[in-house]
Write a protein that holds these residues in place. Structure first.
Motif, PDB file in Angstrom:
ATOM      1  N   GLU A   4       0.820  -1.199   0.000  1.00 12.47           N
ATOM      2  CA  GLU A   4       0.000   0.000   0.000  1.00 12.47           C
ATOM      3  C   GLU A   4       0.864   1.263   0.000  1.00 12.47           C
ATOM      4  O   GLU A   4       1.892   1.306   0.663  1.00 12.47           O
ATOM      5  CB  GLU A   4      -0.916   0.018   1.222  1.00 12.47           C
ATOM      6  CG  GLU A   4      -1.855  -1.169   1.309  1.00 12.47           C
ATOM      7  CD  GLU A   4      -2.770  -1.269   0.110  1.00 12.47           C
ATOM      8  OE1 GLU A   4      -3.205  -0.198  -0.386  1.00 12.47           O
ATOM      9  OE2 GLU A   4      -3.044  -2.396  -0.337  1.00 12.47           O
ATOM     10  N   PRO A   5       0.453   2.306  -0.724  1.00 13.74           N
ATOM     11  CA  PRO A   5       1.272   3.532  -0.782  1.00 13.74           C
ATOM     12  C   PRO A   5       1.354   4.280   0.538  1.00 13.74           C
ATOM     13  O   PRO A   5       2.262   5.083   0.728  1.00 13.74           O
ATOM     14  CB  PRO A   5       0.579   4.370  -1.859  1.00 13.74           C
ATOM     15  CG  PRO A   5      -0.823   3.846  -1.914  1.00 13.74           C
ATOM     16  CD  PRO A   5      -0.726   2.388  -1.601  1.00 13.74           C
ATOM     17  N   ASP A   6       0.410   4.022   1.436  1.00 17.23           N
ATOM     18  CA  ASP A   6       0.428   4.674   2.751  1.00 17.23           C
ATOM     19  C   ASP A   6       0.292   3.638   3.855  1.00 17.23           C
ATOM     20  O   ASP A   6      -0.354   3.871   4.869  1.00 17.23           O
ATOM     21  CB  ASP A   6      -0.695   5.711   2.851  1.00 17.23           C
ATOM     22  CG  ASP A   6      -2.072   5.098   2.613  1.00 17.23           C
ATOM     23  OD1 ASP A   6      -2.145   3.919   2.206  1.00 17.23           O
ATOM     24  OD2 ASP A   6      -3.073   5.804   2.841  1.00 17.23           O
ATOM     25  N   GLY A   7       0.912   2.501   3.665  1.00 20.19           N
ATOM     26  CA  GLY A   7       0.762   1.387   4.591  1.00 20.19           C
ATOM     27  C   GLY A   7       1.466   1.600   5.914  1.00 20.19           C
ATOM     28  O   GLY A   7       2.208   2.571   6.128  1.00 20.19           O
ATOM     29  N   GLN A   8       1.220   0.658   6.833  1.00 23.84           N
ATOM     30  CA  GLN A   8       1.850   0.648   8.153  1.00 23.84           C
ATOM     31  C   GLN A   8       2.447  -0.740   8.354  1.00 23.84           C
ATOM     32  O   GLN A   8       1.924  -1.563   9.101  1.00 23.84           O
ATOM     33  CB  GLN A   8       0.820   0.962   9.238  1.00 23.84           C
ATOM     34  CG  GLN A   8       0.127   2.301   9.100  1.00 23.84           C
ATOM     35  CD  GLN A   8       1.022   3.450   9.528  1.00 23.84           C
ATOM     36  OE1 GLN A   8       1.771   3.340  10.498  1.00 23.84           O
ATOM     37  NE2 GLN A   8       0.955   4.563   8.806  1.00 23.84           N
ATOM     38  N   SER A   9       3.559  -0.987   7.678  1.00 18.47           N
ATOM     39  CA  SER A   9       4.189  -2.306   7.701  1.00 18.47           C
ATOM     40  C   SER A   9       5.291  -2.329   8.752  1.00 18.47           C
ATOM     41  O   SER A   9       6.190  -1.484   8.729  1.00 18.47           O
ATOM     42  CB  SER A   9       4.748  -2.648   6.326  1.00 18.47           C
ATOM     43  OG  SER A   9       3.696  -2.742   5.371  1.00 18.47           O
TER      44      SER A   9
END
Length: 377
Positions: A287-292
């Motif tokens: 995702e371009p704004d993920g929280q990985s």
């Protein structure tokens, strides 16, 4: 000094399969197939390891993060179920990681507990999966986020690399018998390192260090000068990524090691190496704004190339199946959309030949998602 033959404790590297194996479509459940207890601790990571030498993988779970909690051991009953659990030690601690390996040379896996603002502790295994506290890994009290066990100097003993957020990172050389040297610092005095990977990225026979940094600091590869000096570094990424974790593998099959980095607030990236320790601009995935928050690499579908497992916060976790190029992936989601998955690990817990996925959740249940053929639920 001859180039050492070094060992890195990485389940991902142990789980690659031979090229030419039949690719299969695999899937993972939304809810864990196997729960590791019923407590909702603040669990940032877990480790698969055979602690009792019976041929199957058990699980160590780190708990606490910034708040003291008890770390745990869960024993595999030989059928992929974890029916016995007990504390790793008596102490409650602010733990982030519980890496395992034979520290004292007696043939069974011991544990280093990585703690935030408390001493990092060594626990020795009695051979049957029971652990006793053997002391601290150095006198320092630091903001530790992880410990990696690897043989850095080629003497056959596992050394400990400690990553600290906002403090100098350190190397502790194994002196034998479970004792370690004083800290040898690397990096800067205010590095915000969350994790690292150990790998020979420039193919000179010496292990280098790949660092994931936060707080606006550039990620970096520290090159080994053959004497365990890591003064020369090379950046990768944008220079201001909020990277939580890194893993290293040859993602495109060109014979050079690549870096996979997972990030907060931006896409994750694959950085392709040229065999000299330099890495190209990242090829994004996720995702371009993920929280990985965590990443592991393993060949989950047995097609001969490495796939990527990513643990996410407040969105489903994902397996990214590699098409062999390291640039194009097919995503398979697993876990709950509200989970706070700080840690992922891979290991074949039920002996079917396919790596399963363990997930450590903060304020949620920890568990294992079995690797099954798609549609086999």
């Amino acid at each position: 000094m001859k180039p050492p033959v070094f060992t890195i404790l990485s389940l991902a590297s142990m789980l690659f399969w031979a090229p030419g194996a039949l690719a299969q479509s695999r899937s993972f459940s939304e809810a864990p197939d196997i729960l590791l207890g019923l407590k909702e601790d603040r669990s940032p990571s877990l480790t698969f390891v055979d602690v009792e030498d019976d041929g199957d993988l058990d699980v160590l779970v780190a708990n606490g993060r910034h708040w003291p909690q008890g770390n745990e051991v869960f024993l595999n009953n030989g059928r992929g179920r974890f029916t016995i659990g007990y504390p790793l030690g008596e102490e409650l601690s602010t733990s982030y990681a519980v890496p395992a390996g034979d520290l004292d040379g007696d043939g069974d896996p011991d544990v280093v507990v990585a703690n935030d603002l408390a001493p990092n502790m060594i626990y020795l295994n009695n051979g049957s999966g029971r652990f006793s506290l053997a002391g601290a890994l150095g006198p320092e009290v630091e903001s530790t986020r992880g410990v990696v066990l690897a043989d850095l100097n080629g003497d056959g003993l596992l050394d400990a690399l400690v990553t600290n957020r906002g403090m100098e990172n350190g190397i502790y050389l194994n002196q034998g018998g479970g004792g370690f040297s004083e800290k040898r610092g690397f990096g800067t005095s205010d590095d915000s390192t969350i994790s690292l990977a150990v790998a020979d990225v420039n193919r000179d026979g010496y292990p280098d260090l790949v660092l994931a940094n936060r707080d606006g600091q550039a990620n970096a590869v520290y090159m080994n000068d053959s004497t365990l000096g890591f003064d020369r570094s090379r950046p990768f990424g944008t220079g201001s990524d909020e990277t939580r974790d890194v893993a290293v593998a040859d993602m495109d099959g060109d014979g050079h090691l690549d870096v996979v980095a997972v990030n907060i607030g931006e896409a994750n990236g694959v950085y392709f190496g040229d065999g000299t320790g330099r890495f190209a601009a990242g090829s994004p995935f996720g995702e371009p704004d993920g929280q990985s928050y965590s990443v592991v690499i393993a060949d989950l579908d047995k097609d001969g190339d490495p796939d990527i497992v990513v643990g996410n916060v407040r969105s489903q976790n994902a397996v990214y199946f590699n098409d062999g190029t390291g640039r194009t992936f097919t995503a398979a989601r697993f876990g709950g959309a509200a989970d706070v998955s700080y840690g992922v690990a891979v290991g074949d817990v039920n002996g079917d030949g396919f790596p399963d996925i363990g997930v450590a959740n903060s304020d949620g249940l920890n568990g294992i998602h079995l690797n099954r053929p798609s549609g086999d639920r």
